[in-house]
Design an enzyme around this catalytic site. Structure first.
Site, PDB file in Angstrom:
ATOM      1  N   LYS A 198       0.944  -1.290   0.247  1.00 27.86           N
ATOM      2  CA  LYS A 198      -0.149  -0.422   0.294  1.00 27.86           C
ATOM      3  C   LYS A 198       1.274   1.478   0.505  1.00 27.86           C
ATOM      4  O   LYS A 198       0.114   2.369  -0.572  1.00 27.86           O
ATOM      5  CB  LYS A 198      -0.823   0.497   1.108  1.00 27.86           C
ATOM      6  CG  LYS A 198      -1.785  -1.064   0.850  1.00 27.86           C
ATOM      7  CD  LYS A 198      -3.017  -0.330   0.425  1.00 27.86           C
ATOM      8  CE  LYS A 198      -4.753  -1.299   0.608  1.00 27.86           C
ATOM      9  NZ  LYS A 198      -5.804  -0.755  -0.407  1.00 27.86           N
TER      10      LYS A 198
ATOM     11  N   SER B 232       1.488  -9.290  -0.819  1.00 29.73           N
ATOM     12  CA  SER B 232       0.931  -7.879  -0.574  1.00 29.73           C
ATOM     13  C   SER B 232       1.661  -7.942   0.852  1.00 29.73           C
ATOM     14  O   SER B 232       1.063  -6.555   0.790  1.00 29.73           O
ATOM     15  CB  SER B 232      -0.626  -8.231  -0.868  1.00 29.73           C
ATOM     16  OG  SER B 232      -1.732  -9.005  -0.095  1.00 29.73           O
TER      17      SER B 232
END
Length: 318
Positions: free
Chosen positions: A50, A300
């Protein structure tokens, strides 16, 4: 959205984001009959991919001096990323966060200097709260996935994987709101048109898979999956059409498969991976996806509460 946009994001991120490692496991390769390459974004700044999208979006927008506060809504990783980028660029930050978000993600978000605004996901939506706050207070709103510069930033993870490990026959990416998946699909299409990009969701939060198959945007409200990064209610207005156009397939995995994937990373590869980050491996181990050749998997993030990790690893049985 095109490859050039992602390459521009990569230039913007040079010297700001970590170049994360690509790891392999010969044991896993034997198990699944393919050559698997893990792009380890658990080693990214704030412990998740992110950071890429948050930095690219905030830096690209060069906020108006009148908007000294950046606002977002997030279950944790994007909130941490916005908070860190705000600190780097000298901006105040606020994050609308569900009151059931993992404690480690909330603590890190506050540690980077953001003000956290709680809400009850059973009663209202984070988007509604944040958009009203942005309108009332003239804040700069940076959503967690449905923004062109965020998508471009997230796509740099796949771009970097291809640069490090070469062309892939398949690319697996987790899917919550679809920023990482759609950005990865744009990168793959731009570089290797034959690469099959597959999005992976928890079965308990299967809105994207249903949207992909029906062609209509589907929702799921506050799903109780371990993969908290995938509790997003739906894909976005930007990510949905990109996924429909560029993604080869969407598949779902059970909570049990997610647990087994986190355990494999921990015990076999000595990696701490959050449940959302383990979705690609869960798909491989469970047979939800049966690829061949060279397979890229985007891992991720690695932000997981000690209590959650303890339950997953079975410490309560020891």
């Amino acid at each position: 959205m095109n490859l050039e946009k992602i390459q521009q994001a990569a230039d913007r991120l040079k010297g700001k984001a970590h170049v994360t490692p690509v790891l392999t496991s010969r044991t896993l390769n034997r198990m699944v009959g393919a050559e698997v390459f893990f792009k380890c974004e658990n080693f990214q700044r704030i412990g998740a991919f992110k950071f890429r999208g948050a930095y690219n979006a905030i830096a690209a927008l060069a906020p108006d001096p009148s908007k000294k506060t950046v606002l977002t809504f997030s279950s944790g990783n994007h909130g941490q990323a916005v908070a860190l980028v705000g600190r780097m660029l000298g901006l105040q930050t606020m994050v609308v966060m569900p009151d059931n978000a993992p404690a480690i993600k909330r603590a890190a978000t506050e540690g980077y200097g953001a003000r956290v605004v709680d809400y009850d996901p059973e009663k209202t939506s984070r988007e509604k709260i944040a958009r009203q706050m942005a309108e009332d207070e003239n804040y700069l709103l940076i959503p967690p996935f449905d923004h062109p510069e965020v998508i471009a930033g997230q796509g740099t993870a796949a771009l970097e994987l291809f640069e490090q490990a070469g062309p892939m026959d398949w690319l697996l990416a987790p899917c919550g709101g679809g920023g990482l998946l759609s950005g990865s699909a744009v990168a793959a299409r731009g570089l290797f048109d034959g690469c099959r990009v597959v999005g992976i969701e928890p079965a308990l939060a299967d809105d994207a898979a249903r949207s992909f198959r029906t062609g209509r945007l589907q929702r799921v409200d506050n799903p109780q999956t371990l993969a908290d990064g995938c509790r997003t209610a739906s894909l976005g207005q930007l990510t949905f059409p990109l996924i429909r156009q560029l993604v080869y397939d969407m598949q779902t995995v059970s909570e049990e498969a997610i647990v087994e994937a986190v355990k494999f990373f921990f015990f076999r590869m000595k990696l701490v991976v959050e449940p959302s980050g383990a979705l690609g491996l869960a798909a491989l181990l469970s047979g939800a996806v049966r690829p061949s050749g060279r397979v890229g998997v985007i891992l991720s993030g690695g932000n997981v509460d000690a209590s959650t990790m303890g339950r997953i690893l079975g410490e309560s049985d020891r």
